[in-house]
Scaffold this active site. Sequence first.
Site, PDB file in Angstrom:
ATOM      1  N   LYS A  74       0.840  -1.232  -0.090  1.00 34.99           N
ATOM      2  CA  LYS A  74       0.037  -0.079  -0.126  1.00 34.99           C
ATOM      3  C   LYS A  74       0.925   1.187  -0.002  1.00 34.99           C
ATOM      4  CE  LYS A  74      -4.539   1.095   0.356  1.00 34.99           C
ATOM      5  NZ  LYS A  74      -5.562   0.396   0.018  1.00 34.99           N
ATOM      6  N   GLY A 176     -25.530   2.506   0.293  1.00 30.02           N
ATOM      7  CA  GLY A 176     -24.996   3.109  -0.564  1.00 30.02           C
ATOM      8  C   GLY A 176     -25.314   2.896  -1.948  1.00 30.02           C
ATOM      9  N   GLY A 178     -23.344   4.254  -4.898  1.00 31.17           N
ATOM     10  CA  GLY A 178     -22.132   4.694  -5.572  1.00 31.17           C
ATOM     11  C   GLY A 178     -21.724   3.567  -6.398  1.00 31.17           C
ATOM     12  N   ASN A 179     -20.464   3.613  -6.932  1.00 28.55           N
ATOM     13  CA  ASN A 179     -20.004   2.475  -7.617  1.00 28.55           C
ATOM     14  C   ASN A 179     -20.208   1.223  -7.310  1.00 28.55           C
ATOM     15  OD1 ASN A 179     -17.401   0.448  -8.009  1.00 28.55           O
ATOM     16  ND2 ASN A 179     -17.265   2.000  -9.999  1.00 28.55           N
ATOM     17  N   VAL A 180     -20.044   0.629  -5.985  1.00 33.02           N
ATOM     18  CA  VAL A 180     -20.407  -0.789  -5.551  1.00 33.02           C
ATOM     19  C   VAL A 180     -21.935  -0.930  -5.549  1.00 33.02           C
ATOM     20  CG1 VAL A 180     -19.929  -2.262  -3.553  1.00 33.02           C
ATOM     21  CG2 VAL A 180     -18.178  -0.712  -4.648  1.00 33.02           C
ATOM     22  N   GLY A 181     -22.581  -0.188  -4.693  1.00 23.68           N
ATOM     23  CA  GLY A 181     -23.850  -0.469  -4.526  1.00 23.68           C
ATOM     24  C   GLY A 181     -24.711  -0.406  -5.822  1.00 23.68           C
TER      25      GLY A 181
HETATM   26  P1  NAD Z   1     -18.491   5.620  -4.016  1.00 20.18           P
HETATM   27  O1  NAD Z   1     -17.876   6.807  -3.549  1.00 20.18           O
HETATM   28  O2  NAD Z   1     -18.733   5.484  -5.251  1.00 20.18           O
HETATM   29  O3  NAD Z   1     -20.149   5.538  -3.157  1.00 20.18           O
HETATM   30  C1  NAD Z   1     -20.381   5.568  -2.044  1.00 20.18           C
HETATM   31  C2  NAD Z   1     -21.781   5.741  -1.872  1.00 20.18           C
HETATM   32  O4  NAD Z   1     -21.923   5.777  -0.218  1.00 20.18           O
HETATM   33  C3  NAD Z   1     -22.414   7.013  -2.250  1.00 20.18           C
HETATM   34  O5  NAD Z   1     -23.653   6.528  -2.983  1.00 20.18           O
HETATM   35  C4  NAD Z   1     -22.790   7.755  -0.987  1.00 20.18           C
HETATM   36  O6  NAD Z   1     -24.203   8.505  -1.415  1.00 20.18           O
HETATM   37  C5  NAD Z   1     -23.010   6.591  -0.312  1.00 20.18           C
HETATM   38  N1  NAD Z   1     -23.257   7.255   1.205  1.00 20.18           N
HETATM   39  C6  NAD Z   1     -22.408   8.315   1.689  1.00 20.18           C
HETATM   40  N2  NAD Z   1     -22.890   8.557   3.023  1.00 20.18           N
HETATM   41  C7  NAD Z   1     -23.885   7.537   3.445  1.00 20.18           C
HETATM   42  C8  NAD Z   1     -24.644   7.372   4.335  1.00 20.18           C
HETATM   43  N3  NAD Z   1     -24.480   7.946   5.468  1.00 20.18           N
HETATM   44  N4  NAD Z   1     -25.675   6.416   4.112  1.00 20.18           N
HETATM   45  C9  NAD Z   1     -25.623   5.600   3.107  1.00 20.18           C
HETATM   46  N5  NAD Z   1     -24.791   5.813   1.829  1.00 20.18           N
HETATM   47  C10 NAD Z   1     -24.017   6.845   2.092  1.00 20.18           C
HETATM   48  O7  NAD Z   1     -17.550   4.653  -3.394  1.00 20.18           O
HETATM   49  P2  NAD Z   1     -17.628   3.011  -3.643  1.00 20.18           P
HETATM   50  O8  NAD Z   1     -16.673   3.031  -4.492  1.00 20.18           O
HETATM   51  O9  NAD Z   1     -19.114   2.400  -4.204  1.00 20.18           O
HETATM   52  O10 NAD Z   1     -17.143   2.174  -2.206  1.00 20.18           O
HETATM   53  C11 NAD Z   1     -18.168   1.958  -1.283  1.00 20.18           C
HETATM   54  C12 NAD Z   1     -17.270   1.130  -0.303  1.00 20.18           C
HETATM   55  O11 NAD Z   1     -16.730  -0.070  -0.884  1.00 20.18           O
HETATM   56  C13 NAD Z   1     -16.075   1.579   0.446  1.00 20.18           C
HETATM   57  O12 NAD Z   1     -16.075   1.017   1.712  1.00 20.18           O
HETATM   58  C14 NAD Z   1     -14.958   1.032  -0.500  1.00 20.18           C
HETATM   59  O13 NAD Z   1     -13.568   1.151   0.321  1.00 20.18           O
HETATM   60  C15 NAD Z   1     -15.188  -0.298  -0.915  1.00 20.18           C
HETATM   61  N6  NAD Z   1     -14.551  -0.670  -1.898  1.00 20.18           N
HETATM   62  C16 NAD Z   1     -14.944  -0.303  -3.160  1.00 20.18           C
HETATM   63  C17 NAD Z   1     -14.239  -0.836  -4.444  1.00 20.18           C
HETATM   64  C18 NAD Z   1     -14.337  -0.343  -5.831  1.00 20.18           C
HETATM   65  O14 NAD Z   1     -14.115  -1.072  -6.552  1.00 20.18           O
HETATM   66  N7  NAD Z   1     -15.104   0.888  -5.857  1.00 20.18           N
HETATM   67  C19 NAD Z   1     -13.531  -2.027  -3.936  1.00 20.18           C
HETATM   68  C20 NAD Z   1     -13.540  -2.603  -2.889  1.00 20.18           C
HETATM   69  C21 NAD Z   1     -14.017  -2.085  -1.579  1.00 20.18           C
END
Ligand code: NAD
Length: 367
Positions: A74, A176, A178-181
């Site tokens: 990292k 959530g 975002g990307n993952v949800g």
């Molecule tokens: P992102 O920034 O694309 O999305 C985050 C989402 O969380 C947004 O929709 C935001 O509105 C929502 N959010 C913020 N505050 C909130 C709340 N109080 N209640 C509910 N939702 C809320 O992030 P992401 O890439 O989707 O990542 C989300 C998680 O997954 C993180 O913990 C990240 O470390 C983990 N993760 C992501 C990846 C990846 O490839 N993107 C890989 C492994 C792990």
Amino acid sequence: MAIQNDEFGPERVIEVYDQRTGMWGVLVIDNTARGPGKGGIRFVSDVNREEVFALARAMTWKNALADIPFGGAKAGIRGDPKTVNKEAFMRAFARRIKPFVPEFYIAGPDMNTTEREMAIVADEIGTPLASTGKPSSIGGLPHELGSTGFGVFCSTLVGAGFLNLDINKISVAIEGFGNVGTFTMKYLTEKEINVVAVSDSKGTVYNEKGLDFEQLLDTKVKKGTVTAYKDGKVLSAEDLFKLKVDVLIPGARPNVIHSKNVNDVKAQIIVEAANIPMEYETEKVLMKKGKLVIPDFVANAGGVISSYCEWRGYSEKEMFKIVEEKIVRNTQLVLDKTVSNDTRAAALQIAKERVIDAMEKRGWRSK
Ligand code: NAD
């Protein structure tokens, strides 16, 4: 707290400084027995050696469990990405770590670093093998393809199958969008699995008959929040964790389930899409109640598997096939090896055995 060396590492802790820009950064290469250390570059104002080491060690286990030929590493760059010259900092960091890349370290995106910064690292070091998560125009497989959400979906199916649940009768809540949800919901609904609740920072939208994915996406894009979705009840963001659903997928923030709300969780399966949505102690409370917890580094490994595919030059189609194969196989293995319902202990044990096996084969330790 000082970094403690142990039987696994860290092999290298490299602090770097650039006089011209004032950039300070740190690269921790924890263990390379299975391959070059792989982990993202975090760009935040308060990053330190200890935090980066803890994250590097977590990557050693995550990459081993994902069964990709990478070790754990990292990196951190200290600075406020909004005020410093981000490109100059990235280039300075890349120049300083160049002797170790890609033989011992391969970069990836993390907090405040995106496909743009990964392109800069590859450019500065002079090889596309220096980083993953690059833009598709330069041969990358960016996170925006949704590999992590797809992997979460695959892991959820294995969990449901393990408990003999009929997937067409289950209900799912996702924290959530975002990307993952978003991608998790996309793949679940394509399989006609009923997603009844989704949240974002403004709150939760809930309809026990199910939410329409395209309509929800359109609402989020146009109105900026899922709570503007017409056909559902609006609850608080915290209420999502208490809903009477079969599957709960925390997919946004850390530590959302804790001692104060853990006993409100009604879901039978909890798939950890976000990193550390709860502490191990909280997971144990759920495990003792007989609930199935699929740990973060098992369920959300789609992103690191995609990184490996990019590094090997695979196509998007090949990547999705490999993510599915590996996530399904590894989730099933963890569930099969679980004792006393402690899935995290089983996952960690499998990852450690794989790292130890590689160390023994290299002659780094005796059998
Ligand atoms: P992102 O920034 O694309 O999305 C985050 C989402 O969380 C947004 O929709 C935001 O509105 C929502 N959010 C913020 N505050 C909130 C709340 N109080 N209640 C509910 N939702 C809320 O992030 P992401 O890439 O989707 O990542 C989300 C998680 O997954 C993180 O913990 C990240 O470390 C983990 N993760 C992501 C990846 C990846 O490839 N993107 C890989 C492994 C792990």
